[in-house]
Scaffold this active site. Sequence first.
Site, mmCIF file in Angstrom:
data_model
loop_
_atom_site.group_PDB
_atom_site.id
_atom_site.type_symbol
_atom_site.label_atom_id
_atom_site.label_comp_id
_atom_site.label_asym_id
_atom_site.label_seq_id
_atom_site.Cartn_x
_atom_site.Cartn_y
_atom_site.Cartn_z
ATOM 1 N N ASP A 175 0.821 -1.204 0.000
ATOM 2 C CA ASP A 175 0.000 0.000 0.000
ATOM 3 C C ASP A 175 0.861 1.264 0.000
ATOM 4 O O ASP A 175 1.854 1.337 0.725
ATOM 5 C CB ASP A 175 -0.853 -0.036 1.283
ATOM 6 N N GLU A 198 1.379 -0.454 -5.040
ATOM 7 C CA GLU A 198 0.376 0.581 -5.248
ATOM 8 C C GLU A 198 1.095 1.918 -5.285
ATOM 9 O O GLU A 198 1.427 2.483 -4.239
ATOM 10 C CB GLU A 198 -0.680 0.619 -4.135
HETATM 11 C C1 GLC Z 1 -4.459 3.141 -0.218
HETATM 12 C C2 GLC Z 1 -5.731 2.323 -0.087
HETATM 13 C C3 GLC Z 1 -6.836 3.178 0.447
HETATM 14 C C4 GLC Z 1 -6.416 3.765 1.777
HETATM 15 C C5 GLC Z 1 -5.065 4.504 1.641
HETATM 16 C C6 GLC Z 1 -4.505 4.872 2.986
HETATM 17 O O1 GLC Z 1 -4.575 4.118 -1.173
HETATM 18 O O2 GLC Z 1 -6.059 1.742 -1.318
HETATM 19 O O3 GLC Z 1 -8.028 2.461 0.579
HETATM 20 O O4 GLC Z 1 -7.396 4.645 2.241
HETATM 21 O O5 GLC Z 1 -4.103 3.683 1.014
HETATM 22 O O6 GLC Z 1 -4.055 3.724 3.668
#
Ligand code: GLC
Length: 559
Positions: A203, A245
């Site tokens: 993440d 991500e």
């Molecule tokens: C990422 C996740 C999202 C979350 C963010 C903060 O972007 O996909 O759902 O709110 O991280 O952790």
Amino acid sequence: MLNQDPLWHKDAVFYELHVRAFYDGNDDGIGDFAGLIQKLDYLEWLGVDCLWLLPFYPSPLRDDGYDVADFRSIASSYGTTEDFRRLLEEAHRRGMRVIVDLILNHTSDQHAWFQAARTSPVAPTRQYYVWSETDQKYPRARIIFVDTEKSNWTWDSEAQAYFWHRFFSHQPDLNYENPEVRRAMIQVMEYWLDQGLDGFRCDAVPYLFEREDTICENLPETHRYLKEIRASIDQRYKGRVLLAEANQWPSDVRPYFGDGDEFHMAFHFPLMPRLFMGVRSEDRQPIIDMFKHTPEIPPACQWCLFLRNHDELTLEMCTGEERDYMYYAYARDPQMRRNIGIARRLAPLLDNDRRKVELLNSIVFTLPGSPIIYYGDEIGMGDNIHLGDRNGVRTPMHWTADRNAGFSKADPSQLFLPVVADAVYGYQSVNIEAQKHATHSLLNWMRRMIAIRKKHKVFGRGTLEFLNPTNEKILAYLRAYEQQTVLLVHNLAESSQAVELDLGRFKGVVPEELFGESRFPVIGERPYVLTLGPYSYYWIHLPAARSRNSPYSMEWSAI
Ligand code: GLC
Ligand code: CA
């Protein structure tokens, strides 16, 4: 048995789900591991290769679990570590892998590290977080959750200092300058890999380090640490995968693959809104342009392609003009907007038009990358734009037309979120049981498409070449791998279209359409003419000319 090919991730179809929303095994209104295990047969039937589970760690759930209170256990409502291990075993037995979210950037303010850190400047975990006496440091770092946060600094009256956070103000960022943090998070990762987990969706990776006078994203220090993570995986674990991500422009995502020594995979964020633009404007240009900006990646790496996920359909990687267009085209009602994006599911975004749903899936399943399906989108589930945050796309899965969509036997008022029950998308009509029985349902079409894709390595591994027909409503490309070439043709328009394709180099080849296995006229001297109905598409195999008269040759039977 698991596919032992070290490049399995290049051929895999991924399926994203939230344990909480999938199936409730003990009827308390909350999905759990026991429930998910019961539904693995369904996922195997659908044909997916790897599940991505959203965060299931103990959490105050102020960011749906991305606010982690303890990295090494499982929220009690979802089950136990024992249940988790059983899930891994049962998934592996069916040939499916499982990856989960690893949230490196921040913790919940309820995490024991933060609770201790705030008590005193000399607390042992104080330096696990980023503190400051002023809120003026790192002014060039943008605010990500623009609709809820005013600053990346929040004053903590107990600590008597400001702490740094790139997301919600209840999610303090970890301090990666601190070697103890760097070590602790690698140990967290190893803890889950030791249970048999197949990897992580990592993440928010661009934000690990901060540096004055920078935007505090994609810093060299961050890449250095991510490479350390990869090295420790490569050393001890086989066949695991790291998926990044990084919601960034492709040239900024490229370094996350390193020289094949950082991430195995990364989401292609900016492509996604361009697919929606392309179909809405009946113009292939936005899609092709995005590939002009997409650099080559190392051979063992792979893009992850998606249409929707658990977040808003992000428009961060769009120009102001593109954003206005997307809001105009897909979210005229302000209730549909969140942050810089649109919080709706796939079917409602596409006016519940089965043809458009198939078309966009067909593109995502045939461009270079591994596709991800967001749970429920395989049956065209609807959303509920009136629920807060991004909850409108996180409601319980629709299994049957029974109470609570067959998700749970609990009292309906006990469900963690209400099921979608409106007249068009309600579970009474949109559910897995009904679509399993209907031969021509979206679900059965998705299953068939997955099966066809899986028969041909060319989709996960092949080269990409766009054709350039004069009709700009047609998106056509060739994919080639070893001896195989496929031609993909998509009509982005709501009207029938004809297209002339320059296929001179395939003269003498008899194309074969892959869904119906029917043969098309032989390719001759002149441009090859195809006609396509509204939003229709072809997946066409171009067998080598020499095998065109012998359908049972080796090459033919190998597909
Ligand atoms: C990422 C996740 C999202 C979350 C963010 C903060 O972007 O996909 O759902 O709110 O991280 O952790
Ligand atoms: Ca439960």
